[in-house]
Design an enzyme around this catalytic site. Structure first.
Site: not given
Ligand code: NAP
Length: 372
Positions: A169, A264
């Protein structure tokens, strides 16, 4: 006339990513969840009981955003592949999304068992990312890597099953921007990437609140190696039946855990390998970027895979992580770099684009290509 949906299973259905799968597949036009498996702790319970008190997805805590029929599915032990094989025979599990949190060796062996039992696996785990014939798919970037599947099946003697994986990710926010620039003739040579990664990236309960509140943890085990190496496989090619990595870009990553729930963020300094586009050209390249998911109009594809925000204080996780079904990358702060050529900030939703949403987009790609 409504087409019959493909029945799918989720391994690790009760976890952070598994719940995101359940939620995103609610009313999906092609796929329907009919099988759920998790640890022996959850096995034997109805799904609604197994996630009771630990459902993380709905913004309204009272709303459980899974279909009634999913709440009634009895969760199986993911270690018992024969249960999924029986569900396959009954027409309830044509392939599985794997979102298991187990050791690398256990995950790797178990996913191979599913494939050998005739059940294709689309995995979020890292266990098979470095297996030489397993594609690491980002549907916009390397859809052709799925074409290793017949080779993989033949090598293992798997008639129906196969394994594909999703990348880490942490790299999602900068892979598409890099790909867009490379495809326009401006490949990167070197990058320094500083990630600020959400706590949901560590699953539930994840990092303790005492470690996270009022704090930043400058270490996420294994994450820097994944951030530096996985892009090379994704930008690589199939040669003699295995993946050959690209040689560039060289990446130096600093991965940090920050007190953000989802999303993120990465700050990137980039040096081009050769000619350098102007900032205006870069924005135009990102704005025009599209891939097969957009051209073929896959149900989970963001309409605009890269969104550029001109405000000088964006992207921000709380404001930008849900852009275009949480499947778009949001970029801002593009400016010259004093050491390399350019720098910018990029954000993507880690449990959606970086996990379940990306896995579903891979499944849409595999169905489109006739592998599912
Ligand atoms: P999680 O919240 O800890 O969930 C783990 C799942 O695995 C649960 O369903 C759990 O079942 C099951 N499980 C644990 N031990 C098991 C065992 N021994 N046998 C069978 N099932 C077992 O983890 P997560 O964050 O969802 O992550 C799942 C996977 O996705 C991991 O491989 C992770 O690296 C990857 N990933 C996560 C993210 C993210 O942003 N979170 C992003 C990309 C990839 P019980 O509920 O019954 O314990």
């Amino acid at each position: 006339m409504e087409l019959e949906k493909i029945p799918v299973g989720i391994l690790g259905a009760t976890g952070m990513v598994g719940q995101q799968y359940i939620s995103l597949l609610n009313n999906h036009p092609w796929f329907e969840v009919r099988y759920a498996a998790a640890s022996p702790r959850s096995a034997g319970k109805k799904y609604s009981e197994a996630v009771y008190g630990r459902w993380h997805i709905a913004s309204n805590a009272l709303a459980a955003n899974y279909a009634d029929h999913v709440g009634n599915i009895v969760v199986e032990d993911a270690n018992d592949v024969s249960r999924a094989a029986a569900a396959f025979k009954k027409g309830n599990c044509s392939f599985v999304f794997s979102a298991l949190e187990m050791s690398k060796d256990e995950t790797s062996a178990l996913e191979e068992e599913y494939a050998a039992a005739g059940i294709p696996v689309i995995s979020n785990a890292s266990a098979h990312r470095w297996t030489s014939d397993v594609p690491v798919l980002i549907a916009e970037i390397n859809p052709d890597h799925a074409d290793i599947i017949p080779i993989q099946k033949k090598k293992h003697g798997w008639e129906r099953g196969f394994i594909t994986v999703k990348p880490n990710c942490s790299i999602q926010s900068y892979m598409k921007p890099l790909h867009a620039l490379a495809a326009a003739g401006y490949p990167a040579r070197r990058l320094i990437v500083n990630t600020m990664q959400a706590v949901s990236g560590a699953g539930y309960p994840g990092v303790s609140s005492l470690d996270m509140i009022d704090n930043i943890v400058p270490y996420i085990g294994g994450e820097e190696e994944k951030s530096e190496n996985e892009p090379l496989k994704i930008f690589g090619s199939i040669e003699s039946g295995v993946f050959k990595n690209a040689e560039l870009p060289q990446i130096s990553a600093h991965c940090n855990r920050v007190p953000v729930v989802d999303g993120h963020t990465a700050c990137i300094s980039l040096e081009f390998d050769g000619k350098k586009p102007s900032l205006g050209e870069i924005k135009a390249i990102w704005a025009a970027y599209k891939g097969l998911p957009q051209d073929a109009d896959f149900p989970s594809a963001p309409k605009q895979p890269i969104i550029y925000r001109e405000e000088n204080d964006r992207p921000q996780p709380r404001k930008d992580r849900d852009a275009d079904k949480a499947m778009a990358v949001v970029i801002g702060r593009l400016r010259p770099c004093n050491v390399f050529d350019i720098r910018f900030t990029a954000l993507s939703h880690n449990t959606v684009r970086g996990a379940a949403g990306g896995g579903i987009l891979s499944a849409e790609l595999l169905k489109y290509k006739g592998y599912l």
